[in-house]
Scaffold this motif. Sequence first.
Motif, short mmCIF file in Angstrom:
data_model
loop_
_atom_site.label_atom_id
_atom_site.label_comp_id
_atom_site.label_asym_id
_atom_site.label_seq_id
_atom_site.Cartn_x
_atom_site.Cartn_y
_atom_site.Cartn_z
N ALA A 266 7.82 8.23 -15.24
CA ALA A 266 6.77 7.38 -15.81
C ALA A 266 7.08 5.90 -15.59
O ALA A 266 6.16 5.10 -15.36
CB ALA A 266 6.61 7.67 -17.30
N ASP A 267 8.37 5.52 -15.64
CA ASP A 267 8.75 4.13 -15.37
C ASP A 267 8.36 3.73 -13.94
O ASP A 267 7.85 2.63 -13.70
CB ASP A 267 10.26 3.95 -15.54
N ILE A 268 8.66 4.62 -12.99
CA ILE A 268 8.36 4.34 -11.59
C ILE A 268 6.86 4.21 -11.38
O ILE A 268 6.37 3.27 -10.74
CB ILE A 268 8.96 5.43 -10.68
N ARG A 269 6.11 5.14 -11.96
CA ARG A 269 4.66 5.10 -11.80
C ARG A 269 4.07 3.85 -12.46
O ARG A 269 3.14 3.23 -11.92
CB ARG A 269 4.05 6.37 -12.40
N ALA A 270 4.62 3.45 -13.59
CA ALA A 270 4.13 2.24 -14.26
C ALA A 270 4.40 0.99 -13.43
O ALA A 270 3.59 0.05 -13.42
CB ALA A 270 4.77 2.12 -15.64
N ALA A 271 5.53 0.98 -12.72
CA ALA A 271 5.84 -0.17 -11.86
C ALA A 271 4.84 -0.28 -10.72
O ALA A 271 4.43 -1.38 -10.33
CB ALA A 271 7.27 -0.05 -11.33
N PHE A 272 4.44 0.86 -10.15
CA PHE A 272 3.39 0.83 -9.13
C PHE A 272 2.08 0.31 -9.72
O PHE A 272 1.41 -0.54 -9.12
CB PHE A 272 3.18 2.24 -8.55
N ASP A 273 1.71 0.83 -10.89
CA ASP A 273 0.48 0.37 -11.53
C ASP A 273 0.48 -1.14 -11.75
O ASP A 273 -0.54 -1.81 -11.59
CB ASP A 273 0.28 1.08 -12.87
N ALA A 274 1.65 -1.66 -12.14
CA ALA A 274 1.75 -3.08 -12.48
C ALA A 274 1.46 -3.98 -11.27
O ALA A 274 0.83 -5.03 -11.40
CB ALA A 274 3.13 -3.39 -13.05
N ASP A 275 1.95 -3.60 -10.09
CA ASP A 275 1.82 -4.47 -8.92
C ASP A 275 0.72 -4.07 -7.95
O ASP A 275 0.22 -4.91 -7.20
CB ASP A 275 3.15 -4.54 -8.16
N PHE A 276 0.34 -2.81 -7.95
CA PHE A 276 -0.61 -2.34 -6.93
C PHE A 276 -1.92 -1.82 -7.51
O PHE A 276 -2.81 -1.41 -6.76
CB PHE A 276 0.05 -1.27 -6.06
N GLY A 277 -2.05 -1.83 -8.82
CA GLY A 277 -3.31 -1.45 -9.44
C GLY A 277 -3.21 -0.18 -10.26
O GLY A 277 -2.46 0.74 -9.93
N ALA A 278 -3.96 -0.16 -11.37
CA ALA A 278 -3.96 1.00 -12.25
C ALA A 278 -4.35 2.25 -11.47
O ALA A 278 -5.33 2.25 -10.72
CB ALA A 278 -4.93 0.77 -13.41
N GLY A 279 -3.58 3.29 -11.65
CA GLY A 279 -3.84 4.56 -10.97
C GLY A 279 -3.02 4.79 -9.73
O GLY A 279 -2.91 5.92 -9.25
N THR A 280 -2.40 3.72 -9.18
CA THR A 280 -1.60 3.93 -7.97
C THR A 280 -0.37 4.79 -8.26
O THR A 280 0.07 5.57 -7.41
CB THR A 280 -1.15 2.59 -7.36
N VAL A 308 -3.48 1.96 8.46
CA VAL A 308 -2.41 1.01 8.12
C VAL A 308 -2.42 -0.11 9.15
O VAL A 308 -2.39 0.14 10.36
CB VAL A 308 -1.04 1.70 8.10
N THR A 309 -2.48 -1.35 8.68
CA THR A 309 -2.42 -2.52 9.55
C THR A 309 -1.45 -3.53 8.92
O THR A 309 -1.07 -3.38 7.75
CB THR A 309 -3.80 -3.19 9.70
N PRO A 310 -1.06 -4.57 9.66
CA PRO A 310 -0.19 -5.59 9.07
C PRO A 310 -0.82 -6.29 7.87
O PRO A 310 -0.11 -6.93 7.08
CB PRO A 310 0.03 -6.58 10.22
N GLU A 311 -2.15 -6.18 7.72
CA GLU A 311 -2.83 -6.82 6.60
C GLU A 311 -3.17 -5.83 5.48
O GLU A 311 -3.79 -6.21 4.47
CB GLU A 311 -4.13 -7.48 7.08
N SER A 312 -2.79 -4.57 5.64
CA SER A 312 -3.17 -3.55 4.67
C SER A 312 -2.65 -3.85 3.27
O SER A 312 -1.49 -4.22 3.10
CB SER A 312 -2.65 -2.18 5.10
N GLY A 313 -3.52 -3.68 2.29
CA GLY A 313 -3.10 -3.74 0.90
C GLY A 313 -2.63 -2.37 0.47
O GLY A 313 -3.37 -1.38 0.62
N LEU A 314 -1.43 -2.27 -0.05
CA LEU A 314 -0.89 -0.97 -0.42
C LEU A 314 -1.72 -0.31 -1.51
O LEU A 314 -1.94 0.91 -1.49
CB LEU A 314 0.56 -1.11 -0.86
N GLY A 315 -2.19 -1.09 -2.46
CA GLY A 315 -2.98 -0.53 -3.56
C GLY A 315 -4.23 0.18 -3.06
O GLY A 315 -4.56 1.28 -3.52
#
Length: 339
Positions: A266-280, A308-315
Motif C-alpha cells: 500500500a505504501d508503494i501504491r500510494a507513492a505512485f498515486d502521489a506523483d503520477f495521479g490517483a489510481g496509478t 512510449v515516447t521521450p515526452e510520455s507522461g507515466l501517469g
Amino acid sequence: MRFLFVTAVLCLVLPAPASAFFKLDGYFIAQEVCEAFQSKNKQTNPGNITTSVHRAYEMLGLNKEGGDYFQVVIDGAPVTNSRWVSTSCGIHVVEAGTAISRPVDEDDDVVIDQSGSESTDNLLTLSWQPAFCEIRSGKKECRDLNDGLLPHTTRQLSIHGLWPQPKGKDYCGVPANVKNLDNPDNWNRLPSPEIDTDTADALRAAMPGFASFLHHHEWIKHGTCFLGDGGADEYFDDTLHLTDLINDSAVGDLFFNNVGGEITGADIRAAFDADFGAGTGERVEIKCTSDGGRNLINEIWISLKGTVTPESGLGDLMLAADTVGMGCSRGLIDPPGLQ
C-alpha cells in the motif's frame, strides 16, 4: 603457437549504420599504459584501471564506424570488466584463420526485423538490486554490489526489462539457433543489440545486469517484439526514460529512505498515486522473495498502455492500463551486502 595478424581496423570494419557498435574478433594488444574507462563519455574509471604494455586483452568491438575507442575485457575490473580504451593506445589483432571484423550479426543468426506497429501494451519491470543479489550472489554485478562497488543501487530501482504484452509475446523474428542460446550462461553469445554508446553507458548504470549481458537477453526475448522505428536503441532509451521518471519520484524516495526497513504494498501504491495521479498505484504489482525467513521486496511490475515516447507522461500510460492485484503486501527493503 598460433600466429596473430595485425589488422587495419578502419579498413576492415564492414559498413553499418553510423554510431552502431561493431563487434570485433581477436585481441587488443596494448602498446602504452592507458586508462580503461567504464564510460568513455564521462571518463569514469572505477578502480583506476590501466592497460599493461604488450599485454593482450580480449576484444569486444569498436564504438562506431571509424571509431576512436575499442571495448575490451579486463578481468577483475570493478563494476564492469568491459572497458573502453583509446584506439591510439594499441593495435587490434586476430588469430590466423579467424574471421576479421564483422557486424554484430552473421547470416546464420540474423534477427529478422518484423513489420507492424510499435507495442502499446507493455510491462515495465524494475528490481531492487540488493534483494536480487541475496539469492544470486555469484553473478558479477552481485559480487561487485556486495563488495561495496555499486553504491548507486541503493538509491534507485534497477532495470530488469520492458516487456511487450500479452505474456508470451516474445522472440519476434529470432531464429531457433539464437533462441536456444538464451540462458544466463550464454547471454554473452547472443547478438549484441545495436545501441549507441550514450545508451550503453546509461544502461550500465541503470541496469547492473549489463555486466552479465542481461541487455542481450532482454533485447532478444522482449525488445524484438517492441517494434519501435529506432530498433534496440529506441527500446532501451524508452526503458531508461520510464525508469528515470520513477526513480526521480516519491517511489524512488520511498525505497531509498527505507533501506533496512519494512514497507507495505500500500505504501508503494500510494507513492505512485502521489506523483503520477490517483489510481496509478492500482496498476503496480509488487514481487517479493524469501531469504532465510526474511520477506524481501525484489521487484515492482508497472502496467502501461499507449505509445512510449521521450515526452510520455507515466501517469497517462498507467491509467490507460488495466488494474492488477497488489501481489506482495509487505516486505523488507534489503540493504547491500549478504545478510
